[in-house]
Design an enzyme around this catalytic site. Structure first.
Site, mmCIF file in Angstrom:
data_model
loop_
_atom_site.group_PDB
_atom_site.id
_atom_site.type_symbol
_atom_site.label_atom_id
_atom_site.label_comp_id
_atom_site.label_asym_id
_atom_site.label_seq_id
_atom_site.Cartn_x
_atom_site.Cartn_y
_atom_site.Cartn_z
ATOM 1 N N GLU A 1 33.032 45.706 48.143
ATOM 2 C CA GLU A 1 32.310 44.283 48.990
ATOM 3 C C GLU A 1 33.299 42.995 48.476
ATOM 4 O OE1 GLU A 1 31.522 45.180 45.620
ATOM 5 O OE2 GLU A 1 31.979 43.393 45.162
ATOM 6 N N SER B 1 41.311 30.603 37.929
ATOM 7 C CA SER B 1 40.663 32.134 38.300
ATOM 8 C C SER B 1 42.001 32.389 39.697
ATOM 9 C CB SER B 1 38.991 32.281 38.841
ATOM 10 O OG SER B 1 38.873 31.450 39.423
ATOM 11 N N LYS C 1 41.233 39.246 39.864
ATOM 12 C CA LYS C 1 40.506 40.218 40.796
ATOM 13 C C LYS C 1 41.336 41.686 41.112
ATOM 14 C CE LYS C 1 36.532 38.410 42.270
ATOM 15 N NZ LYS C 1 35.342 38.649 41.963
#
Ligand SMILES: Cc1ncc(COP(=O)(O)O)c(C=O)c1O
Length: 393
Positions: free
Chosen positions: A110, A376, A88
């Site tokens: 969010e 990830s 991210k």
């Protein structure tokens, strides 16, 4: 063919479906994002931060014991080793620099798993900007370590109490905030979703993943292209980044793994490609889980980051066009795959990521196949869920 056109469409999916109040914000971003991203000074700062702050390039690791177990050559793209523990942060670094260029002073986001929230809180601390993160009440409980991290970093975490009290509902709250604060606020969307230009912008920031895979695989295997790239899909940002430089290379198979929750047919699932129909969610036209009269179905997955009733428009197009193979993994399959990775390779993955590793329950690869899996994120935030699930106390 697989990239966004200038209106943000991937085939029939994408576009910008937004309330009038947001038009100036989204339009300003649309007009400027590519020019800003191509500015030499922007590229330099972005790449420098990825290197010195995030710790890129992330390793491409040959997983020997996992490969032996599953009978193919498995490489792991170690996004879990990035600062803050997931992919991210590639996107939040890019977007905070973009927000600065646009003169914004307040950041909202969010989050589901809390990884995007932490990555946003981190870059806001880095740049000295105000940060407000919306998060569903259920996710606040199941991803408590990340809530604590966000607070430590100086962000305000605001709970969403509506709907299933998860990611979709947090996104609704963030959009509501943006409508009320259209001038000073930049909304850092955390996945390859939202109105154009977000899916394309997020994908471009994440495309560093496949850019690195190419040269790293060349060093290790003597060729840039693997036989398959595999990623889990929530909204689709780690997948979009992992696929990006292989989209136009037909010999590379593209594999997406969604969350089947308790099973695709149980009514408690987030398997959008299997259950979805075309609809509009959070500003874009895409595949969406909905009732016969168009009401969004509440999704369910054990993993907060995949617990979303849609996928990004790129992925809807990859599914519809047949360019990507879509599978869905149940909670049980993802948890078991997470345990297997921990015990075969000494790497505890995020539960989201565990879904990508459940591919081996669904597809058999050939011994010579080179399979690159997007690892990830790391599983620190999920330890309590793993402990409860496997009775490890
Ligand atoms: C580690 C990890 N992987 C995957 C995802 C899913 O998001 P995306 O589909 O945008 O990569 C999340 C979302 O929070 C995450 O934290």
């Amino acid at each position: 063919m697989y990239h966004a056109d200038e209106k943000g469409y991937y085939g029939e999916f994408g576009g910008a479906f937004i309330p009038e109040m947001l038009y100036p914000n989204v339009e300003e971003l649309r007009q400027k994002y590519l020019d800003v991203m191509y500015e030499e000074s922007f590229k330099k700062e972005f790449n420098q931060l990825l290197k010195d702050y995030v710790g890129r390039p992330s390793p491409l690791y040959f997983a020997k014991r996992l490969s032996e177990k599953h009978g193919c050559k498995i490489y792991l793209k170690r996004e879990d080793l990035n600062h803050t523990g997931a992919h991210k942060v590639n996107n939040t670094i890019g977007q905070i620099l973009m927000a600065q260029k646009l003169g914004k002073t307040r950041i909202i986001a969010e989050t589901g798993a809390g990884q995007h929230g932490v990555a946003t809180a981190t870059v806001c601390a880095l740049m000295g900007m105000e940060c407000i993160v919306y998060m569903g009440e259920i996710d606040i409980a199941r991803q408590a370590p990340n809530v604590a991290r966000m607070k430590m970093l100086g962000a305000k975490v605001r709970p969403a109490f509506s709907g299933s009290r998860t990611l979709k509902d947090a996104t609704n709250e963030a959009i509501r905030d943006w409508i009320n604060n259209p001038v000073d606020t930049h909304y850092i969307i955390g996945s390859a979703i939202g109105p154009h230009p977000y899916p394309d912008m997020v994908t471009r920031f994440q495309s560093v993943i496949s850019e690195e895979i190419k040269w790293q695989l060349k060093e290790k295997e003597g060729r840039e292209n693997p036989d398959y790239v595999v990623a889990c899909i929530g909204g689709g940002s780690n997948a979009a980044g992992t696929y990006y430089h292989f989209l136009d290379e037909p010999e590379v198979g593209i594999i997406a793994v969604e969350a089947a929750g308790k099973g695709v047919e149980t009514g408690e699932s987030a398997a959008t490609s299997a259950l979805g129909k075309v609809g509009i969610i959070h500003g874009c036209k895409t595949m969406l889980m909905q009732t016969a009269d168009g009401q969004i179905t509440e999704p369910y997955s054990i993993s907060a980051g995949l617990d979303y009733p849609g996928v990004g428009p790129m992925h809807s197009h990859l599914h519809k066009s047949g360019r990507a193979e879509f599978y869905s993994a149940t909670d049980d399959e993802a948890m078991t795959a997470g345990l297997e990775l921990s015990q075969l390779e000494g790497i505890i993955p995020a539960i989201e990521t565990g879904h990508a590793f459940a591919i081996f329950d669904h597809k058999k690869f050939k011994p010579d196949d080179v399979v690159v899996i997007s690892l990830s994120g790391r599983g620190d935030k999920d330890l309590n869920t793993y402990i409860d699930y496997f009775g490890l106390k």
